[in-house]
Design a protein around this motif. Structure first.
Motif, PDB file in Angstrom:
ATOM      1  N   LYS A 124       0.802  -1.210  -0.120  1.00 12.76           N
ATOM      2  CA  LYS A 124      -0.060  -0.086  -0.072  1.00 12.76           C
ATOM      3  C   LYS A 124       0.845   1.205   0.205  1.00 12.76           C
ATOM      4  CE  LYS A 124      -3.318   2.472   2.714  1.00 12.76           C
ATOM      5  NZ  LYS A 124      -2.525   3.739   2.787  1.00 12.76           N
ATOM      6  N   GLN A 125       1.908   1.183   0.723  1.00  9.79           N
ATOM      7  CA  GLN A 125       2.907   2.424   0.951  1.00  9.79           C
ATOM      8  C   GLN A 125       3.516   2.694  -0.625  1.00  9.79           C
ATOM      9  OE1 GLN A 125       5.479   1.643   3.947  1.00  9.79           O
ATOM     10  NE2 GLN A 125       3.991   1.910   5.603  1.00  9.79           N
ATOM     11  N   VAL A 126       3.916   1.533  -1.050  1.00  8.07           N
ATOM     12  CA  VAL A 126       4.552   1.702  -2.513  1.00  8.07           C
ATOM     13  C   VAL A 126       3.522   2.108  -3.595  1.00  8.07           C
ATOM     14  CG1 VAL A 126       5.650   0.255  -4.278  1.00  8.07           C
ATOM     15  CG2 VAL A 126       6.119  -0.006  -1.883  1.00  8.07           C
ATOM     16  N   LEU A 127       2.303   1.725  -3.580  1.00  5.79           N
ATOM     17  CA  LEU A 127       1.393   2.151  -4.520  1.00  5.79           C
ATOM     18  C   LEU A 127       1.127   3.557  -4.170  1.00  5.79           C
ATOM     19  CD1 LEU A 127      -1.187  -0.817  -4.596  1.00  5.79           C
ATOM     20  CD2 LEU A 127       0.304   0.077  -6.432  1.00  5.79           C
ATOM     21  N   TYR A 185       5.597  -8.216  -7.377  1.00  4.50           N
ATOM     22  CA  TYR A 185       4.866  -7.417  -8.313  1.00  4.50           C
ATOM     23  C   TYR A 185       3.544  -6.883  -7.485  1.00  4.50           C
ATOM     24  CZ  TYR A 185       2.230 -11.730  -9.084  1.00  4.50           C
ATOM     25  OH  TYR A 185       1.600 -12.964  -8.859  1.00  4.50           O
ATOM     26  N   LEU A 186       3.239  -5.772  -8.141  1.00  4.87           N
ATOM     27  CA  LEU A 186       1.977  -4.960  -7.472  1.00  4.87           C
ATOM     28  C   LEU A 186       0.811  -5.171  -8.489  1.00  4.87           C
ATOM     29  CD1 LEU A 186       3.536  -1.716  -6.509  1.00  4.87           C
ATOM     30  CD2 LEU A 186       3.011  -3.547  -5.063  1.00  4.87           C
ATOM     31  N   THR A 187      -0.164  -5.584  -7.958  1.00  6.07           N
ATOM     32  CA  THR A 187      -1.546  -5.968  -8.916  1.00  6.07           C
ATOM     33  C   THR A 187      -2.682  -4.761  -8.789  1.00  6.07           C
ATOM     34  OG1 THR A 187      -0.901  -8.350  -8.463  1.00  6.07           O
ATOM     35  CG2 THR A 187      -3.198  -7.828  -9.248  1.00  6.07           C
ATOM     36  N   LEU A 188      -3.016  -4.379  -9.840  1.00  3.38           N
ATOM     37  CA  LEU A 188      -4.238  -3.409  -9.909  1.00  3.38           C
ATOM     38  C   LEU A 188      -5.282  -4.220 -10.700  1.00  3.38           C
ATOM     39  CD1 LEU A 188      -1.960  -0.334 -10.685  1.00  3.38           C
ATOM     40  CD2 LEU A 188      -2.812  -1.021  -8.486  1.00  3.38           C
ATOM     41  N   VAL A 210      -2.879   3.985 -14.667  1.00  6.17           N
ATOM     42  CA  VAL A 210      -1.640   3.820 -15.233  1.00  6.17           C
ATOM     43  C   VAL A 210      -1.935   4.216 -16.876  1.00  6.17           C
ATOM     44  CG1 VAL A 210      -0.615   2.343 -13.847  1.00  6.17           C
ATOM     45  CG2 VAL A 210      -1.905   1.286 -15.795  1.00  6.17           C
ATOM     46  N   TRP A 211      -0.852   4.552 -17.566  1.00  2.00           N
ATOM     47  CA  TRP A 211      -1.044   4.789 -19.112  1.00  2.00           C
ATOM     48  C   TRP A 211      -1.000   3.396 -19.749  1.00  2.00           C
ATOM     49  CZ3 TRP A 211       1.821   2.996 -23.080  1.00  2.00           C
ATOM     50  CH2 TRP A 211       1.660   3.446 -24.252  1.00  2.00           C
ATOM     51  N   MET A 212      -2.111   3.567 -20.837  1.00  2.00           N
ATOM     52  CA  MET A 212      -2.500   2.211 -21.432  1.00  2.00           C
ATOM     53  C   MET A 212      -2.381   2.673 -22.969  1.00  2.00           C
ATOM     54  SD  MET A 212      -3.160  -0.034 -19.648  1.00  2.00           S
ATOM     55  CE  MET A 212      -4.199  -1.140 -20.633  1.00  2.00           C
ATOM     56  N   ILE A 254      -3.580  -5.705 -13.866  1.00  2.00           N
ATOM     57  CA  ILE A 254      -2.537  -4.952 -14.304  1.00  2.00           C
ATOM     58  C   ILE A 254      -1.300  -5.343 -13.221  1.00  2.00           C
ATOM     59  CG2 ILE A 254      -1.384  -2.690 -14.747  1.00  2.00           C
ATOM     60  CD1 ILE A 254      -3.978  -1.605 -15.434  1.00  2.00           C
ATOM     61  N   ARG A 255      -0.007  -5.610 -13.592  1.00  2.00           N
ATOM     62  CA  ARG A 255       0.914  -6.213 -12.661  1.00  2.00           C
ATOM     63  C   ARG A 255       2.010  -5.085 -12.804  1.00  2.00           C
ATOM     64  NH1 ARG A 255       1.190 -12.874 -13.272  1.00  2.00           N
ATOM     65  NH2 ARG A 255      -0.784 -13.166 -12.073  1.00  2.00           N
ATOM     66  N   ILE A 256       2.469  -4.501 -11.817  1.00  2.00           N
ATOM     67  CA  ILE A 256       3.791  -3.758 -11.859  1.00  2.00           C
ATOM     68  C   ILE A 256       4.813  -4.536 -11.416  1.00  2.00           C
ATOM     69  CG2 ILE A 256       4.288  -1.400 -11.404  1.00  2.00           C
ATOM     70  CD1 ILE A 256       1.611  -0.543 -11.309  1.00  2.00           C
ATOM     71  N   PHE A 257       5.829  -4.641 -12.141  1.00  2.00           N
ATOM     72  CA  PHE A 257       7.000  -5.052 -11.391  1.00  2.00           C
ATOM     73  C   PHE A 257       8.156  -4.189 -11.074  1.00  2.00           C
ATOM     74  CE2 PHE A 257       5.207  -8.100 -14.531  1.00  2.00           C
ATOM     75  CZ  PHE A 257       5.206  -9.390 -13.742  1.00  2.00           C
ATOM     76  N   PRO A 258       9.043  -4.481 -10.128  1.00  2.00           N
ATOM     77  CA  PRO A 258      10.039  -3.502  -9.648  1.00  2.00           C
ATOM     78  C   PRO A 258      10.790  -2.626 -10.280  1.00  2.00           C
ATOM     79  CG  PRO A 258      10.064  -5.800  -8.486  1.00  2.00           C
ATOM     80  CD  PRO A 258       9.383  -5.715  -9.675  1.00  2.00           C
ATOM     81  N   TYR A 259      11.266  -3.164 -11.448  1.00  2.00           N
ATOM     82  CA  TYR A 259      12.014  -2.470 -12.646  1.00  2.00           C
ATOM     83  C   TYR A 259      11.078  -1.697 -13.611  1.00  2.00           C
ATOM     84  CZ  TYR A 259      10.763  -6.724 -15.289  1.00  2.00           C
ATOM     85  OH  TYR A 259      10.252  -7.867 -15.926  1.00  2.00           O
TER      86      TYR A 259
END
Length: 451
Positions: A35-38, A111-114, A120-122, A145-150
């Motif tokens: 949550k903090q990262v998002l 990863y983070l999941t949305l 995010v941009w699509m 949507i998965r956001i990976f650390p890199y």
């Protein structure tokens, strides 16, 4: 005794409580860290979804690279009349957005999941040959949507589409059809956005894919960039090669048509005087064949060229119609046979008169010496008519040249019977020759198109 054991267990639990609280204090709650990262990367004023990501190596002028792959779940139908097909697929896009990099805490956050794609941009991808489409929302929207650390972003969604598929039906039902799935950018040109197929198996197909009338032989991926007045747009396509299953049409169309043609030949074996039976048989098979043809054409679009099935049904209809015309010819020939019987009676009469004339001439030759002086120099008109009739009878009595066919046909007394006998042989031979030409022609063309 039970009370003593229970009291002992409570005492042990009280002794362990301080140690458990100390362990929980030292353990990090990574769900809270997510949550903090998002909030850190997508918080207000930190990320603008309207701005496209930078290109390769963070170059602002380079286009954003989006890798695409799809998983084909099912193909529900392929409609020949509307020239369209329906598919259900899992569509995936992946791109790099360096603004979404975050700390993974030593690999603890993979990863983070949305589930909200608007955060995010699509890429503005659309299916250019789509007729209808819808998302799947049971029980929850089938999208993530998965956001990976890199900073890599993976977008996946399950959708159902009805796509146009222009077909060439010249070889129907011995044909193969190529149906395409086209994906292109709607607003971003190739200077800003480029779609690429993902390296290594960009298209996957479910193993138990089953189609009622087709077989998916293979599929090919390619690029189809298009240029318009507003610029060049990136485009991807998948060509699906379908082979039509011929066994269905063999059972439902070809064999019934052959049976109708053969049934129409039964008329050749009926007596020529059985007029009601032969007429009803010919008309019934003709109407059945016409109904079969109209039913086949009702399931196909009205195209301007001749299809393989049109040639087959047209020739079969011609054979059935020819069998009906053959009976009309037999009926006409039977009336001619009656007239010929009358002519034969007249011929027999001529032969009898000819025999009488020969006997009279023989008698004259015997009395030639005595009666020669008494004959007049001018013949009577009745004598001239008798000689002319004798010549005509001699012409009719001249023997004709005979061959094997004529000898065989002479076994049948009437012309109508001969027509039936000839039809019994001619119709099957011509139909067999047509089958030989038809199948060799269209099967050869099918193999040539496959190559």
């Amino acid at each position: 005794m039970v009370a003593v054991k229970w009291g002992y267990s409570v005492a042990l639990l009280l002794l362990a409580l301080p140690h458990l609280s100390w362990a929980n204090q030292g353990k990090v709650n990574f769900r809270e860290k997510e949550k903090q990262v998002l909030d850190q990367i997508l918080g207000p004023g930190r990320y603008d979804a309207r701005i496209r990501p930078s290109g390769v190596n963070g170059t602002a002028d380079a286009p954003t690279i989006v890798q695409v792959n799809i998983f084909l779940r099912s193909i529900s139908k392929i409609d020949d009349y509307k020239m369209e097909y329906s598919v259900q697929l899992t569509f995936r896009e992946q791109w790099l957005d360096e603004r979404l990099k975050f700390n993974d805490f030593g690999g603890k956050i993979k990863y983070l999941t949305l589930t909200d794609a608007q955060r995010v941009w699509m890429p503005d991808l659309f299916f250019s040959n789509e007729k209808e489409g819808h998302f799947h929302n049971i029980i929850m929207p089938n999208v993530y949507i998965r956001i990976f650390p890199y900073g890599s972003v993976l977008y996946s969604i399950r959708i159902s589409l009805t796509l146009s598929c222009p077909m060439n039906l010249k070889l129907y039902p011995l044909d193969r059809q190529v149906c395409s799935l086209r994906m292109a950018s709607y607003g971003w040109t190739t200077d800003d956005l480029v779609f690429l197929w993902k390296d290594g198996d960009p298209v996957q197909v479910v193993k138990n894919l089953h189609l009622p009338r087709f077989t998916l032989e293979k599929f090919l991926t390619d690029y189809c960039n298009s240029k318009t007045n507003t610029g060049e747009y990136s485009c991807l396509k998948v060509d699906l090669l379908f082979k039509r299953e011929f066994s269905y049409y063999l059972i439902q169309i070809y064999i019934p048509c052959c049976m109708l043609v053969i049934v129409s030949w039964v008329s050749f074996w009926l007596d020529q005087n059985a007029i009601p039976a032969r007429v009803s048989l010919g008309v019934t098979t003709l109407l059945t064949m016409a109904t079969q043809t109209s039913g086949i054409n009702a399931s196909l679009p009205p195209v301007s060229y001749t299809k393989a099935i049109d040639v087959w049904t047209g020739v079969c209809l011609t054979f059935v119609f020819g069998a009906l015309l053959e009976f009309a010819l037999v009926n006409y020939a039977s009336r001619s046979d009656m007239h010929r019987e009358t002519m034969k009676k007249q011929r027999r009469q001529c032969e009898m008169e000819h025999a009488a004339s020969l006997e009279a001439a023989a008698d004259l030759l015997e009395d030639g010496a005595t009666t020669f002086a008494m004959k007049p120099l001018v013949r009577h008109p009745g004598d001239a008519l008798t000689l002319e009739k004798v010549r005509q009878c001699e012409i009719h009595m001249q023997p004709k040249r005979e061959n094997c066919c004529r000898t065989w046909l002479s076994k049948f007394p009437t012309r109508s019977k001969r027509i039936d006998v000839i039809s019994r042989i001619t119709f099957p031979l011509v139909f067999a020759l047509f089958n030989l030409v038809y199948w060799s022609t269209y099967l050869f063309r099918e193999d040539a198109e496959r190559e």
